[in-house]
Design a protein around this motif. Structure first.
Motif, mmCIF file in Angstrom:
data_model
loop_
_atom_site.group_PDB
_atom_site.id
_atom_site.type_symbol
_atom_site.label_atom_id
_atom_site.label_comp_id
_atom_site.label_asym_id
_atom_site.label_seq_id
_atom_site.Cartn_x
_atom_site.Cartn_y
_atom_site.Cartn_z
ATOM 1 N N LEU A 29 0.846 -1.189 0.000
ATOM 2 C CA LEU A 29 0.000 0.000 0.000
ATOM 3 C C LEU A 29 0.884 1.241 0.000
ATOM 4 N N LEU A 30 0.511 2.228 -0.788
ATOM 5 C CA LEU A 30 1.241 3.487 -0.864
ATOM 6 C C LEU A 30 0.460 4.569 -0.163
ATOM 7 N N MET A 31 1.167 5.440 0.565
ATOM 8 C CA MET A 31 0.530 6.562 1.239
ATOM 9 C C MET A 31 1.511 7.715 1.283
ATOM 10 N N ASP A 32 1.014 8.899 1.618
ATOM 11 C CA ASP A 32 1.884 10.044 1.839
ATOM 12 C C ASP A 32 1.307 10.886 2.961
ATOM 13 N N ALA A 33 1.865 12.046 3.187
ATOM 14 C CA ALA A 33 1.430 12.898 4.292
ATOM 15 C C ALA A 33 0.000 13.398 4.116
ATOM 16 N N ASN A 34 -0.544 13.313 2.898
ATOM 17 C CA ASN A 34 -1.915 13.743 2.647
ATOM 18 C C ASN A 34 -2.921 12.606 2.731
ATOM 19 N N GLY A 36 -5.433 10.388 4.378
ATOM 20 C CA GLY A 36 -6.214 10.613 5.585
ATOM 21 C C GLY A 36 -7.518 9.842 5.575
ATOM 22 N N SER A 37 -8.201 9.916 6.693
ATOM 23 C CA SER A 37 -9.532 9.365 6.859
ATOM 24 C C SER A 37 -9.551 7.859 6.611
ATOM 25 N N ASP A 38 -10.477 7.389 5.778
ATOM 26 C CA ASP A 38 -10.627 5.947 5.561
ATOM 27 C C ASP A 38 -9.381 5.319 4.955
ATOM 28 N N ALA A 39 -8.617 6.083 4.181
ATOM 29 C CA ALA A 39 -7.386 5.542 3.592
ATOM 30 C C ALA A 39 -6.377 5.191 4.683
ATOM 31 N N GLU A 40 -6.335 5.981 5.752
ATOM 32 C CA GLU A 40 -5.446 5.657 6.878
ATOM 33 C C GLU A 40 -5.918 4.401 7.596
ATOM 34 N N TYR A 62 -1.688 11.645 7.415
ATOM 35 C CA TYR A 62 -2.328 12.866 7.907
ATOM 36 C C TYR A 62 -2.795 12.793 9.366
ATOM 37 N N GLY A 63 -3.367 11.699 9.782
ATOM 38 C CA GLY A 63 -3.845 11.575 11.164
ATOM 39 C C GLY A 63 -5.220 12.168 11.379
ATOM 40 N N GLY A 64 -6.067 12.103 10.374
ATOM 41 C CA GLY A 64 -7.412 12.668 10.485
ATOM 42 C C GLY A 64 -8.471 11.632 10.197
ATOM 43 N N VAL A 65 -8.860 10.881 11.219
ATOM 44 C CA VAL A 65 -9.820 9.801 10.999
ATOM 45 C C VAL A 65 -11.095 9.946 11.821
ATOM 46 N N LEU A 66 -11.324 11.087 12.413
ATOM 47 C CA LEU A 66 -12.539 11.261 13.205
ATOM 48 C C LEU A 66 -13.778 11.113 12.343
ATOM 49 N N GLY A 67 -14.783 10.501 12.897
ATOM 50 C CA GLY A 67 -16.056 10.359 12.202
ATOM 51 C C GLY A 67 -17.132 11.180 12.886
ATOM 52 N N TYR A 68 -18.200 11.380 12.174
ATOM 53 C CA TYR A 68 -19.317 12.173 12.670
ATOM 54 C C TYR A 68 -20.575 11.328 12.600
#
Length: 104
Positions: A29-34, A36-40, A62-68
């Protein structure tokens, strides 16, 4: 074998979840600093259950996985989004920390 590497499959998976066989091939799997969310969540979960041989990318994601859960109406056609669901994988928070890649 199919190049599954030297990693032993996890032994503490939930009931009914089997780690993939090394003969099934290599998944990277490839990722970068951008990322985020479900991809993380995908990257962290695939690593956790052994479905990915490696996560490659910048560190950290990114570190942004909060859900609503809901958007309660506060009147006059306005609604308020309230963060209510975080993500903990392998005993570690992904939120605000991101996923550490295996290979940079």
């Amino acid at each position: 074998g199919g190049g599954g590497g030297d990693k032993a499959p996890p032994t503490d998976l939930p009931p009914g979840v089997d780690a993939p066989s090394p003969d099934e091939g290599v998944i990277v799997l490839l990722m970068d600093a951008n990322t985020g969310s479900d991809a993380e969540v995908l990257c962290a979960s695939a690593r956790r259950c052994g479905a990915a041989n490696a996560v490659i990318g910048e560190t950290p994601s990114y570190g942004g996985v909060l859900g609503y859960d809901a958007e309660p109406e506060v009147g006059v056609g306005l609604s308020l989004m309230v963060a209510s669901v975080g993500c903990r994988l392998i005993g570690k928070d992904v939120e605000n920390r991101g996923v550490q890649p295996d290979v940079l």
